[in-house]
Design a protein around this motif. Structure first.
Motif, mmCIF file in Angstrom:
data_model
loop_
_atom_site.group_PDB
_atom_site.id
_atom_site.type_symbol
_atom_site.label_atom_id
_atom_site.label_comp_id
_atom_site.label_asym_id
_atom_site.label_seq_id
_atom_site.Cartn_x
_atom_site.Cartn_y
_atom_site.Cartn_z
ATOM 1 N N LYS A 71 -8.296 7.442 3.246
ATOM 2 C CA LYS A 71 -7.847 6.910 4.533
ATOM 3 C C LYS A 71 -7.751 5.397 4.471
ATOM 4 O O LYS A 71 -8.317 4.754 3.589
ATOM 5 N N LYS A 72 -7.022 4.845 5.450
ATOM 6 C CA LYS A 72 -6.895 3.393 5.568
ATOM 7 C C LYS A 72 -8.114 2.851 6.305
ATOM 8 O O LYS A 72 -8.570 3.423 7.286
ATOM 9 N N THR A 82 -5.448 -6.515 8.260
ATOM 10 C CA THR A 82 -4.893 -5.876 7.074
ATOM 11 C C THR A 82 -5.734 -4.639 6.796
ATOM 12 O O THR A 82 -6.942 -4.631 7.006
ATOM 13 N N TYR A 83 -5.075 -3.586 6.318
ATOM 14 C CA TYR A 83 -5.758 -2.342 5.968
ATOM 15 C C TYR A 83 -5.678 -2.132 4.460
ATOM 16 O O TYR A 83 -4.715 -2.535 3.815
ATOM 17 N N VAL A 84 -6.713 -1.480 3.933
ATOM 18 C CA VAL A 84 -6.730 -1.091 2.528
ATOM 19 C C VAL A 84 -6.896 0.426 2.484
ATOM 20 O O VAL A 84 -7.679 0.991 3.257
ATOM 21 N N TYR A 85 -6.161 1.061 1.591
ATOM 22 C CA TYR A 85 -6.294 2.512 1.440
ATOM 23 C C TYR A 85 -7.460 2.797 0.510
ATOM 24 O O TYR A 85 -7.503 2.321 -0.622
ATOM 25 N N ASP A 86 -8.419 3.561 1.007
ATOM 26 C CA ASP A 86 -9.595 3.931 0.229
ATOM 27 C C ASP A 86 -9.318 5.277 -0.432
ATOM 28 O O ASP A 86 -9.216 6.298 0.240
ATOM 29 N N LYS A 127 -3.798 -0.704 -2.338
ATOM 30 C CA LYS A 127 -2.738 -0.424 -1.365
ATOM 31 C C LYS A 127 -3.104 -1.086 -0.045
ATOM 32 O O LYS A 127 -3.967 -0.608 0.691
ATOM 33 N N LEU A 128 -2.431 -2.212 0.232
ATOM 34 C CA LEU A 128 -2.676 -2.974 1.451
ATOM 35 C C LEU A 128 -1.507 -2.821 2.403
ATOM 36 O O LEU A 128 -0.351 -2.809 1.968
ATOM 37 N N THR A 129 -1.808 -2.700 3.683
ATOM 38 C CA THR A 129 -0.769 -2.683 4.718
ATOM 39 C C THR A 129 -1.194 -3.622 5.833
ATOM 40 O O THR A 129 -2.390 -3.757 6.123
#
Length: 156
Positions: A32-33, A23-27, A15-17
């Motif tokens: 959390k991002k 860019t963030y990845v959901y861990d 899940k990337l935003t």
């Protein structure tokens, strides 16, 4: 900003935003991002691979477990426990552009002086190394493949 590259691991959907500058990845372990760094890209792929293909339960994985080494605070990249609560796997991840070297093995070996874990994993997402430590003989053996969870966890 890091642009994800293909790794030498099975594909997975993360899940990337996009943010303004990163860019963030959901861990899914920490819920959390996180900023997507090259090392985090490798770690998240490994978490997916370990859980999906090798059946290591996410509930027994710990990211960045703290330890003290020569009075310095350090963090290991990934620790995995068995169902009895014993540490069974220690992993060290590097960015795909970082060559796995003797320095990398020294780093995980130093961490393992504290943890005393029998199975070690070192990877930059392209190259992967696995070894079993024999603490009685004070030696190690490289493995061709990482064992599945049920093969190293006597309580499954």
């Amino acid at each position: 900003m890091f642009v994800p590259i293909p790794l030498n691991l099975p594909n997975c959907v993360l899940k990337l935003t996009k943010g303004e500058n990163c860019t963030y990845v959901y861990d899914e372990l920490r819920k959390k991002k996180l900023v997507l760094t090259p090392e985090e890209w490798v770690r998240q792929h490994w978490i997916h691979y370990l859980h999906t293909h090798k059946k290591y339960p996410k509930s027994l994985m710990q990211i960045e477990g703290g330890l003290t080494l020569n009075s310095l605070k350090k963090r290991s990249d990934l620790l995995i426990y068995d169902t009895a609560g014993s540490k069974i796997l220690l992993a060290e991840f590097k960015a795909p552009t970082v060559k796995i070297s003797e320095k990398t093995f020294s780093q995980i070996a130093n961490y393992n002086k504290v943890h005393k874990i029998p199975l070690l994993l070192v990877s930059n997402g392209i190259e992967h190394y696995y070894c079993i430590i024999n603490f009685e003989r004070e030696d190690f053996t490289f493995l061709d493949e990482l064992p599945a969870f049920q093969s190293i966890n006597p309580n499954v």
